[in-house]
Design a protein around this motif. Structure first.
Motif, PDB file in Angstrom:
ATOM      1  N   THR A 206       0.860  -1.184   0.000  1.00 28.95           N
ATOM      2  CA  THR A 206       0.000   0.000   0.000  1.00 28.95           C
ATOM      3  C   THR A 206       0.898   1.235   0.000  1.00 28.95           C
ATOM      4  OG1 THR A 206      -1.865   1.056   1.121  1.00 28.95           O
ATOM      5  CG2 THR A 206      -0.139   0.138   2.510  1.00 28.95           C
ATOM      6  N   GLN A 207       0.296   2.422   0.036  1.00 33.83           N
ATOM      7  CA  GLN A 207       1.080   3.644  -0.012  1.00 33.83           C
ATOM      8  C   GLN A 207       2.132   3.656   1.098  1.00 33.83           C
ATOM      9  OE1 GLN A 207       1.050   6.072  -2.265  1.00 33.83           O
ATOM     10  NE2 GLN A 207      -0.557   5.095  -3.457  1.00 33.83           N
ATOM     11  N   THR A 208       3.386   3.823   0.692  1.00 36.05           N
ATOM     12  CA  THR A 208       4.503   3.708   1.632  1.00 36.05           C
ATOM     13  C   THR A 208       5.486   4.852   1.424  1.00 36.05           C
ATOM     14  OG1 THR A 208       4.314   1.296   1.615  1.00 36.05           O
ATOM     15  CG2 THR A 208       6.373   2.205   2.432  1.00 36.05           C
ATOM     16  N   TYR A 209       5.978   5.363   2.537  1.00 33.68           N
ATOM     17  CA  TYR A 209       6.993   6.427   2.509  1.00 33.68           C
ATOM     18  C   TYR A 209       8.280   5.874   3.103  1.00 33.68           C
ATOM     19  CZ  TYR A 209       9.577  10.555   4.137  1.00 33.68           C
ATOM     20  OH  TYR A 209      10.558  11.470   4.408  1.00 33.68           O
ATOM     21  N   ILE A 210       9.374   5.958   2.341  1.00 30.40           N
ATOM     22  CA  ILE A 210      10.672   5.463   2.775  1.00 30.40           C
ATOM     23  C   ILE A 210      11.647   6.637   2.823  1.00 30.40           C
ATOM     24  CG2 ILE A 210      12.540   3.830   2.334  1.00 30.40           C
ATOM     25  CD1 ILE A 210      10.532   2.231   0.627  1.00 30.40           C
ATOM     26  N   LYS A 211      12.273   6.824   3.957  1.00 35.21           N
ATOM     27  CA  LYS A 211      13.219   7.922   4.125  1.00 35.21           C
ATOM     28  C   LYS A 211      14.598   7.350   4.421  1.00 35.21           C
ATOM     29  CE  LYS A 211      14.205  12.042   6.909  1.00 35.21           C
ATOM     30  NZ  LYS A 211      13.760  12.877   8.051  1.00 35.21           N
ATOM     31  N   ALA A 212      15.574   7.691   3.590  1.00 31.48           N
ATOM     32  CA  ALA A 212      16.946   7.235   3.809  1.00 31.48           C
ATOM     33  C   ALA A 212      17.595   8.077   4.898  1.00 31.48           C
ATOM     34  CB  ALA A 212      17.753   7.317   2.517  1.00 31.48           C
ATOM     35  N   GLN A 213      18.349   7.438   5.762  1.00 33.01           N
ATOM     36  CA  GLN A 213      18.993   8.162   6.863  1.00 33.01           C
ATOM     37  C   GLN A 213      20.027   9.161   6.346  1.00 33.01           C
ATOM     38  OE1 GLN A 213      17.729   7.986   9.632  1.00 33.01           O
ATOM     39  NE2 GLN A 213      16.808   5.980   9.922  1.00 33.01           N
ATOM     40  N   LYS A 214      20.617   8.874   5.187  1.00 34.43           N
ATOM     41  CA  LYS A 214      21.612   9.782   4.608  1.00 34.43           C
ATOM     42  C   LYS A 214      20.995  10.747   3.600  1.00 34.43           C
ATOM     43  CE  LYS A 214      25.532   6.621   5.151  1.00 34.43           C
ATOM     44  NZ  LYS A 214      26.648   5.912   4.457  1.00 34.43           N
ATOM     45  N   GLY A 215      19.676  10.805   3.560  1.00 33.07           N
ATOM     46  CA  GLY A 215      19.007  11.710   2.631  1.00 33.07           C
ATOM     47  C   GLY A 215      18.398  10.965   1.467  1.00 33.07           C
ATOM     48  N   GLY A 216      17.210  11.374   1.067  1.00 35.39           N
ATOM     49  CA  GLY A 216      16.516  10.724  -0.032  1.00 35.39           C
ATOM     50  C   GLY A 216      15.192  10.162   0.434  1.00 35.39           C
ATOM     51  N   ASN A 217      14.198  10.193  -0.438  1.00 33.26           N
ATOM     52  CA  ASN A 217      12.861   9.733  -0.101  1.00 33.26           C
ATOM     53  C   ASN A 217      12.300   8.879  -1.223  1.00 33.26           C
ATOM     54  OD1 ASN A 217      12.598  11.418   2.379  1.00 33.26           O
ATOM     55  ND2 ASN A 217      12.701  13.088   0.900  1.00 33.26           N
ATOM     56  N   ILE A 218      11.469   7.897  -0.847  1.00 38.78           N
ATOM     57  CA  ILE A 218      10.805   7.023  -1.814  1.00 38.78           C
ATOM     58  C   ILE A 218       9.327   6.971  -1.470  1.00 38.78           C
ATOM     59  CG2 ILE A 218      10.653   4.690  -2.755  1.00 38.78           C
ATOM     60  CD1 ILE A 218      13.582   4.294  -2.006  1.00 38.78           C
ATOM     61  N   TYR A 219       8.492   7.146  -2.508  1.00 44.41           N
ATOM     62  CA  TYR A 219       7.044   7.044  -2.344  1.00 44.41           C
ATOM     63  C   TYR A 219       6.567   5.924  -3.263  1.00 44.41           C
ATOM     64  CZ  TYR A 219       7.803  11.711  -0.414  1.00 44.41           C
ATOM     65  OH  TYR A 219       8.273  12.779   0.320  1.00 44.41           O
ATOM     66  N   THR A 220       6.032   4.848  -2.670  1.00 40.98           N
ATOM     67  CA  THR A 220       5.666   3.693  -3.472  1.00 40.98           C
ATOM     68  C   THR A 220       4.416   3.048  -2.897  1.00 40.98           C
ATOM     69  OG1 THR A 220       6.465   1.604  -4.399  1.00 40.98           O
ATOM     70  CG2 THR A 220       7.081   2.090  -2.129  1.00 40.98           C
ATOM     71  N   SER A 221       3.792   2.191  -3.662  1.00 45.51           N
ATOM     72  CA  SER A 221       2.664   1.404  -3.180  1.00 45.51           C
ATOM     73  C   SER A 221       2.831  -0.070  -3.531  1.00 45.51           C
ATOM     74  CB  SER A 221       1.345   1.916  -3.783  1.00 45.51           C
ATOM     75  OG  SER A 221       1.383   1.856  -5.200  1.00 45.51           O
ATOM     76  N   GLU A 222       3.963  -0.411  -4.105  1.00 45.55           N
ATOM     77  CA  GLU A 222       4.217  -1.806  -4.462  1.00 45.55           C
ATOM     78  C   GLU A 222       5.716  -2.014  -4.593  1.00 45.55           C
ATOM     79  OE1 GLU A 222       1.957  -4.273  -7.629  1.00 45.55           O
ATOM     80  OE2 GLU A 222       3.810  -3.622  -8.619  1.00 45.55           O
ATOM     81  N   GLY A 223       6.212  -3.092  -4.000  1.00 47.36           N
ATOM     82  CA  GLY A 223       7.626  -3.377  -4.162  1.00 47.36           C
ATOM     83  C   GLY A 223       8.191  -4.194  -3.022  1.00 47.36           C
ATOM     84  N   THR A 224       9.477  -4.468  -3.105  1.00 48.32           N
ATOM     85  CA  THR A 224      10.207  -5.185  -2.060  1.00 48.32           C
ATOM     86  C   THR A 224      11.530  -4.480  -1.792  1.00 48.32           C
ATOM     87  OG1 THR A 224      11.284  -6.648  -3.687  1.00 48.32           O
ATOM     88  CG2 THR A 224       9.209  -7.413  -2.701  1.00 48.32           C
ATOM     89  N   TYR A 225      11.988  -4.631  -0.541  1.00 48.39           N
ATOM     90  CA  TYR A 225      13.261  -4.024  -0.150  1.00 48.39           C
ATOM     91  C   TYR A 225      14.008  -5.000   0.739  1.00 48.39           C
ATOM     92  CZ  TYR A 225      16.593  -0.936   2.210  1.00 48.39           C
ATOM     93  OH  TYR A 225      17.734  -0.387   2.717  1.00 48.39           O
ATOM     94  N   ASP A 226      15.245  -5.340   0.346  1.00 48.10           N
ATOM     95  CA  ASP A 226      16.088  -6.268   1.092  1.00 48.10           C
ATOM     96  C   ASP A 226      16.955  -5.474   2.060  1.00 48.10           C
ATOM     97  OD1 ASP A 226      17.993  -8.108   1.998  1.00 48.10           O
ATOM     98  OD2 ASP A 226      17.887  -9.272   0.153  1.00 48.10           O
ATOM     99  N   LEU A 227      16.664  -5.607   3.375  1.00 47.51           N
ATOM    100  CA  LEU A 227      17.411  -4.836   4.361  1.00 47.51           C
ATOM    101  C   LEU A 227      18.849  -5.322   4.500  1.00 47.51           C
ATOM    102  CD1 LEU A 227      14.707  -4.512   7.155  1.00 47.51           C
ATOM    103  CD2 LEU A 227      15.343  -2.826   5.446  1.00 47.51           C
ATOM    104  N   LYS A 228      19.127  -6.575   4.084  1.00 51.15           N
ATOM    105  CA  LYS A 228      20.491  -7.090   4.170  1.00 51.15           C
ATOM    106  C   LYS A 228      21.383  -6.493   3.089  1.00 51.15           C
ATOM    107  CE  LYS A 228      19.673 -11.690   6.180  1.00 51.15           C
ATOM    108  NZ  LYS A 228      19.774 -13.154   5.921  1.00 51.15           N
ATOM    109  N   THR A 229      20.900  -6.523   1.847  1.00 52.39           N
ATOM    110  CA  THR A 229      21.734  -6.103   0.718  1.00 52.39           C
ATOM    111  C   THR A 229      21.465  -4.678   0.271  1.00 52.39           C
ATOM    112  OG1 THR A 229      20.139  -6.910  -0.925  1.00 52.39           O
ATOM    113  CG2 THR A 229      21.746  -8.491  -0.070  1.00 52.39           C
ATOM    114  N   GLY A 230      20.301  -4.132   0.656  1.00 53.57           N
ATOM    115  CA  GLY A 230      19.949  -2.792   0.193  1.00 53.57           C
ATOM    116  C   GLY A 230      19.332  -2.784  -1.191  1.00 53.57           C
ATOM    117  N   SER A 231      19.100  -3.969  -1.782  1.00 54.23           N
ATOM    118  CA  SER A 231      18.476  -4.048  -3.101  1.00 54.23           C
ATOM    119  C   SER A 231      16.967  -3.878  -2.964  1.00 54.23           C
ATOM    120  CB  SER A 231      18.796  -5.392  -3.764  1.00 54.23           C
ATOM    121  OG  SER A 231      20.194  -5.539  -3.932  1.00 54.23           O
ATOM    122  N   ALA A 232      16.348  -3.290  -3.983  1.00 54.82           N
ATOM    123  CA  ALA A 232      14.917  -3.022  -3.906  1.00 54.82           C
ATOM    124  C   ALA A 232      14.297  -3.109  -5.287  1.00 54.82           C
ATOM    125  CB  ALA A 232      14.658  -1.644  -3.307  1.00 54.82           C
ATOM    126  N   PHE A 233      13.003  -3.433  -5.299  1.00 56.28           N
ATOM    127  CA  PHE A 233      12.210  -3.416  -6.523  1.00 56.28           C
ATOM    128  C   PHE A 233      10.910  -2.689  -6.220  1.00 56.28           C
ATOM    129  CE2 PHE A 233       8.572  -5.101  -8.814  1.00 56.28           C
ATOM    130  CZ  PHE A 233       8.950  -4.858 -10.129  1.00 56.28           C
TER     131      PHE A 233
END
Length: 637
Positions: A206-233
């Motif tokens: 669903t609607q999701t807000y992602i904020k990077a600690q070093k700066g940067g923002n992501i607004y998405t409603s569909e996807g995956t994020y790997d906290l180990k590798t930092g890879s995302a779709f």
């Protein structure tokens, strides 16, 4: 006496356990019936309730067992008729030595194998721990639900939500309502989220807000994020923002190890700092090298003042950064900037083009190498890798051609041909007035500064409200704001067309300011649907005013001209075909107003009705109106 009493109690407990187990042995054969066994307890009591059923109470270091599940607590009550257990104080459920659940109170229905826990509940599996105040846990399906707020801690990652469901078999947690994830690199806020405690992969639904600690923002409603590798779709037109850019596409992927964003489907990269936007079917952006590669009908947009933007389309677009040691402004190429048609020309100094060409050559080589090294997928499918390699090979080939063209230009870069004698300068004084000639400007920059450049390859088309162009390859650098057009370039300005082997188009404040044409230079101006003013030579230099051609100088061996002069009433006198060492062309209201020849002038004026057919056009004449972009929408087709 105490020893005998203790022995009697222990024996009593053992007999009760054995008798109950024996009495219920047939039922134990039924897999649907699971008996809660008493393994340990300091005291045991039985009590008959009104319905005639007997309940047992156990207190003191209680251990109970139901097949592979252990129940540990301070005290417990068991109703064997309903097969219900209620436990109090320091409750601990150990399920097959893999899942441990803790609470201060438990109510467990053995027939349904459902446990209700409350008061400081904690569920632990591997490295993941769930904290909540109340939990419903199904031991059949290994699914736990909380509805009054919960928190999962997995390593350095913390997730909180109002509601949640924990799937122990798959190690997934489905968080709902006011979900908040915090880890060392990102903070995620959403309404619903799926998280796997083992793989540490987060799934957005669903609607999701992602904020990077070093700066940067992501607004998405569909996807995956790997906290180990930092890879995302991401899918569904995800918006990604960093310190200077915005990325938007139907689908996007990010690999933290390489720093590459891959955008697919109506992709957009908007750079607010450098004032450009790239649109394409596929875009790769490398954050580590700060490069961008766009394919599948890409369009580059330079945003100008009052929406006067420049649109550039090509088969492939590439942008990178070039280290800057010394910046020489565009004006220093000829030691002069001419804002108005010249009264005198101080072009005697040699044009230091070779240094510029070396810089261009290095930039093109670097960009091609960067593309090979940083943008070619190494861990992707073979099909994607082959596709990328094909694009890179095309990029390198086009770059090599551009380098060869640049070297050819560098071979003749002194520009002594634009040097005028004192008499010629004096002759030009009567033509018009000019602004003060500007001195060369040199800016020394720090070693850590860099300048953005752009490369466009194959079927390049440029559209601006006041100027259009086509060519095969293009190079543009913020160092001098010059568009370098290679391989059969054409520049269109209102009713004029300029062609040559190579054209340099200088801009100022993102508007056309000056152009240079090298080899086979020709300008065609159409004052009337059936008449063409033509100027041709070896090289050509032109200046713009308010977006239109204002002055043009043609140098040749000799330079040739076909010009249709007009009377004061705008009627045509005839056709003047002439040649000379130099031709100066002056424009008023973007139409040819005056043509002046310098040195070894030879020409003939033909009446309109007596123009020989073989004299109407200069060698190489071709009016390319069908190649001219008519509007910006053509570039997106």
């Amino acid at each position: 006496m105490k020893l005998i009493a203790a022995h009697t109690v222990s024996l009593f407990l053992l007999l009760i356990i054995c008798n109950r187990t024996a009495a219920q042995a047939p039922a134990a054969q039924d897999d649907t019936t699971r008996i809660i066994q008493i393994i340990q307890g300091k005291s045991l009591r039985q009590k008959t309730i009104d319905s005639g059923f007997v309940i047992e109470t156990i207190a003191g270091n209680v251990i109970l067992k139901e097949r592979g599940t252990l129940f540990i607590c301070d005290s417990a009550v068991i109703n064997h008729h309903t097969n219900v257990l209620e436990a109090f104080g320091n409750v601990h459920i150990n399920q097959n030595d893999s899942i441990n659940t803790y609470a201060q109170h438990l109510r467990y229905v053995g027939n349904d194998r459902i446990a209700w826990l409350d008061n400081n509940v904690k569920l632990v599996q591997n490295k993941g721990t769930l904290y909540t105040q109340s939990l419903k846990y199904d031991l059949k399906t290994n699914i736990g639900d909380y509805t009054n707020g919960g928190k999962v801690i997995n390593g350095k990652t913390t997730l909180t939500s109002e509601n949640g469901t924990y799937y122990a078999d798959t190690k997934d947690v489905y968080f709902k309502n006011n979900v908040h994830l915090v880890d060392p690199t990102h903070e995620i806020i959403t309404d619903s989220l799926l998280y796997n405690t083992e793989t540490q992969i987060t799934t957005f639904i669903t609607q999701t807000y992602i904020k990077a600690q070093k700066g940067g923002n992501i607004y998405t409603s569909e996807g995956t994020y790997d906290l180990k590798t930092g890879s995302a779709f991401f899918g569904k037109r995800t918006i990604i923002k960093d310190s200077s850019r915005i990325y938007i596409s139907d689908q996007s992927a990010y690999d933290q190890a390489s720093g590459i964003f891959q955008l697919e489907g109506n992709a957009v990269v908007k750079d607010s700092v450098n004032g450009y936007t790239i649109i394409g079917g596929q875009i790769f952006s490398n954050q580590k090298t700060n490069t961008v590669l766009a394919t599948r009908k890409p369009v580059l947009i330079f945003v100008g003042e009052k929406n006067d933007s420049t649109f550039i389309a090509a088969d492939t677009l590439f942008s990178g950064l070039k280290k800057r040691d010394t910046i020489v402004t565009a004006a220093t190429d000829t030691n002069t900037v001419i804002k108005q048609p010249p009264a005198k020309l101080s072009l005697g100094n040699k044009f230091s083009f070779k240094k510029k060409t070396d810089s261009l050559t290095t930039a093109i080589k670097d960009s091609a190498q960067t593309t090979v090294d940083s943008l070619l997928p190494k861990n992707d499918s073979a099909q994607i890798a082959d596709s990328m390699k094909t694009m890179v090979d095309s990029l390198v080939l086009a770059a090599s051609k551009a380098i060869d063209s640049a070297k050819k230009i560098a071979a003749d870069t002194t520009f002594r041909d634009t040097t005028l004698t004192i008499k010629e300068k004096q002759d030009s004084l009567s033509l018009t007035s000019i602004d003060t000639l500007k001195k060369p400007t040199v800016i020394n920059a720090g070693a850590d500064t860099s300048l953005r450049y752009f490369l466009a390859f194959h079927h390049v088309r440029i559209f601006n409200d006041s100027l259009q162009s086509v060519c095969d390859s293009l190079f543009y650098s913020a160092e001098d704001s010059v568009f370098r057009l290679f391989y059969d370039p054409l520049v269109f300005s209102h009713q004029s067309q300029i062609s040559g082997d190579t054209i340099f188009l200088y801009t100022k404040n993102k508007k056309a300011d000056m152009l240079r044409v090298f080899e086979s230079a020709m300008m065609i101006n159409q004052p009337d649907p059936h008449l063409y003013n033509q100027m041709a030579g070896t090289t050509m230099t032109g200046y713009f005013k308010n977006g239109g051609l204002d002055y043009l100088r043609v140098k040749g061996s000799p330079a040739e001209s076909i010009y249709f002069p007009q009377n004061d009433d705008s009627s045509y006198i005839g056709m003047n075909r002439s040649k000379g060492d130099l031709i100066d062309v002056f424009f008023i209201n973007r139409e040819v107003n005056k043509v002046k020849f310098i040195n070894d002038v030879d020409g003939t004026l033909y009446p309109l009705k007596q123009i020989p057919t073989d004299q109407k056009f200069l060698p190489g004449f071709k009016w390319w109106d069908e190649r001219r972009p008519k509007n910006k929408l053509e570039l997106f087709e």
